[in-house]
Design an enzyme around this catalytic site. Structure first.
Site, PDB file in Angstrom:
ATOM      1  N   LYS A 137       5.197   5.065   4.416  1.00  0.00           N
ATOM      2  CA  LYS A 137       5.574   6.478   4.393  1.00  0.00           C
ATOM      3  C   LYS A 137       5.311   7.169   5.738  1.00  0.00           C
ATOM      4  O   LYS A 137       4.628   6.616   6.605  1.00  0.00           O
ATOM      5  CB  LYS A 137       4.831   7.178   3.257  1.00  0.00           C
ATOM      6  CG  LYS A 137       5.247   6.669   1.874  1.00  0.00           C
ATOM      7  CD  LYS A 137       4.513   7.417   0.780  1.00  0.00           C
ATOM      8  CE  LYS A 137       4.955   6.979  -0.602  1.00  0.00           C
ATOM      9  NZ  LYS A 137       4.254   7.755  -1.654  1.00  0.00           N
TER      10      LYS A 137
ATOM     11  N   ARG B 119      -4.190   1.955   0.894  1.00  0.00           N
ATOM     12  CA  ARG B 119      -4.399   3.394   0.689  1.00  0.00           C
ATOM     13  C   ARG B 119      -5.836   3.808   0.990  1.00  0.00           C
ATOM     14  O   ARG B 119      -6.058   4.882   1.546  1.00  0.00           O
ATOM     15  CB  ARG B 119      -3.979   3.786  -0.719  1.00  0.00           C
ATOM     16  CG  ARG B 119      -2.456   3.771  -0.869  1.00  0.00           C
ATOM     17  CD  ARG B 119      -2.021   4.148  -2.260  1.00  0.00           C
ATOM     18  NE  ARG B 119      -0.575   4.315  -2.335  1.00  0.00           N
ATOM     19  CZ  ARG B 119       0.146   3.972  -3.398  1.00  0.00           C
ATOM     20  NH1 ARG B 119      -0.435   3.440  -4.460  1.00  0.00           N
ATOM     21  NH2 ARG B 119       1.452   4.173  -3.395  1.00  0.00           N
TER      22      ARG B 119
ATOM     23  N   ARG C 177       1.268  -4.319  -5.123  1.00  0.00           N
ATOM     24  CA  ARG C 177       0.565  -3.207  -5.772  1.00  0.00           C
ATOM     25  C   ARG C 177      -0.944  -3.348  -5.592  1.00  0.00           C
ATOM     26  O   ARG C 177      -1.648  -2.359  -5.397  1.00  0.00           O
ATOM     27  CB  ARG C 177       0.973  -3.097  -7.235  1.00  0.00           C
ATOM     28  CG  ARG C 177       2.473  -2.740  -7.331  1.00  0.00           C
ATOM     29  CD  ARG C 177       2.918  -2.236  -8.651  1.00  0.00           C
ATOM     30  NE  ARG C 177       2.342  -0.961  -9.025  1.00  0.00           N
ATOM     31  CZ  ARG C 177       2.725   0.222  -8.546  1.00  0.00           C
ATOM     32  NH1 ARG C 177       3.668   0.296  -7.619  1.00  0.00           N
ATOM     33  NH2 ARG C 177       2.168   1.334  -8.979  1.00  0.00           N
TER      34      ARG C 177
ATOM     35  N   THR D  63      -2.903   4.998  -6.460  1.00  0.00           N
ATOM     36  CA  THR D  63      -2.082   6.066  -5.878  1.00  0.00           C
ATOM     37  C   THR D  63      -2.937   7.097  -5.151  1.00  0.00           C
ATOM     38  O   THR D  63      -2.591   7.550  -4.072  1.00  0.00           O
ATOM     39  CB  THR D  63      -1.251   6.756  -6.991  1.00  0.00           C
ATOM     40  OG1 THR D  63      -0.470   5.755  -7.653  1.00  0.00           O
ATOM     41  CG2 THR D  63      -0.332   7.811  -6.423  1.00  0.00           C
TER      42      THR D  63
ATOM     43  N   HIS E 224       4.686   3.091  -0.563  1.00  0.00           N
ATOM     44  CA  HIS E 224       5.345   3.048  -1.873  1.00  0.00           C
ATOM     45  C   HIS E 224       5.621   1.585  -2.176  1.00  0.00           C
ATOM     46  O   HIS E 224       5.961   0.812  -1.280  1.00  0.00           O
ATOM     47  CB  HIS E 224       6.680   3.806  -1.845  1.00  0.00           C
ATOM     48  CG  HIS E 224       7.561   3.502  -3.019  1.00  0.00           C
ATOM     49  ND1 HIS E 224       7.513   4.227  -4.187  1.00  0.00           N
ATOM     50  CD2 HIS E 224       8.483   2.515  -3.226  1.00  0.00           C
ATOM     51  CE1 HIS E 224       8.383   3.714  -5.048  1.00  0.00           C
ATOM     52  NE2 HIS E 224       8.984   2.670  -4.489  1.00  0.00           N
TER      53      HIS E 224
ATOM     54  N   ASN F  84       0.030   9.246   0.825  1.00  0.00           N
ATOM     55  CA  ASN F  84      -0.704   8.046   0.411  1.00  0.00           C
ATOM     56  C   ASN F  84      -0.181   6.747   1.027  1.00  0.00           C
ATOM     57  O   ASN F  84      -0.350   5.668   0.472  1.00  0.00           O
ATOM     58  CB  ASN F  84      -0.777   7.956  -1.116  1.00  0.00           C
ATOM     59  CG  ASN F  84       0.570   7.739  -1.779  1.00  0.00           C
ATOM     60  OD1 ASN F  84       1.599   7.646  -1.117  1.00  0.00           O
ATOM     61  ND2 ASN F  84       0.551   7.647  -3.093  1.00  0.00           N
TER      62      ASN F  84
ATOM     63  N   PHE G 202       5.650  17.594  -9.060  1.00  0.00           N
ATOM     64  CA  PHE G 202       5.428  17.185  -7.664  1.00  0.00           C
ATOM     65  C   PHE G 202       6.714  16.766  -6.943  1.00  0.00           C
ATOM     66  O   PHE G 202       6.676  16.424  -5.757  1.00  0.00           O
ATOM     67  CB  PHE G 202       4.405  16.043  -7.591  1.00  0.00           C
ATOM     68  CG  PHE G 202       4.808  14.804  -8.350  1.00  0.00           C
ATOM     69  CD1 PHE G 202       5.694  13.879  -7.804  1.00  0.00           C
ATOM     70  CD2 PHE G 202       4.294  14.558  -9.616  1.00  0.00           C
ATOM     71  CE1 PHE G 202       6.075  12.739  -8.495  1.00  0.00           C
ATOM     72  CE2 PHE G 202       4.661  13.414 -10.323  1.00  0.00           C
ATOM     73  CZ  PHE G 202       5.556  12.509  -9.753  1.00  0.00           C
TER      74      PHE G 202
END
Length: 141
Positions: free
Chosen positions: A11, A104, A87, A93, A117, A114, A59
């Site tokens: 991100k 993260r 993951r 998250t 994705h 964060n 959100f």
């Protein structure tokens, strides 16, 4: 074990921190191969389409605004149990709840910014990969 493909997005916050290479190194150390990759600055329309599943969530607008705030790095990861592995590498998250050593925990600032994705299931992965990499520009390695 099944060879899977999953979509990963680094991100805008993590791209701005210049940690793309460090994140890629974690993917590769976990046995995941990068089968396709590209950098993009998402348009509002692309971000809204990609996150349409969250359209009714409170959100949604903030998520879209964040995802168009700067360039992202989009990649297809391939390997045994790629979805679960990715993951696990990402962590929770909310970076405050993410296990030490996860992407993260190490690179994210907040539940909104964060860092990454990742697809959450095989069906989602297929849809997400096709969204960003339509056609035949993914390469088995």
């Amino acid at each position: 074990m099944a060879i899977e493909r999953t979509l990963s997005i680094i991100k805008p916050d993590a791209v701005a921190k210049n940690v793309i290479g460090q994140i890629y190194a974690r993917f590769e150390a976990a046995g995941l191969k990068i089968a396709a990759a590209r950098m993009a600055h998402l348009s509002r329309q692309e971000a809204e389409q990609f996150y349409a599943v969250h359209k009714e969530r409170p959100f949604f607008k903030d998520l879209v605004d964040f995802m168009i705030s700067g360039p992202v790095m989009i990649q297809v990861l391939e390997g045994e149990n790629a979805i679960l592995k990715n993951r696990e590498l990402m962590g929770a998250t909310d970076p405050k709840k993410a296990a030490p050593g996860t992407i993260r925990a190490d690179f994210a600032d907040s539940i909104d910014a964060n860092a990454v994705h990742g697809s959450d299931a095989a069906e989602t992965a297929q849809v997400e990969v096709s969204f960003f990499f339509p056609g035949l520009n993914i390469y088995a390695r």
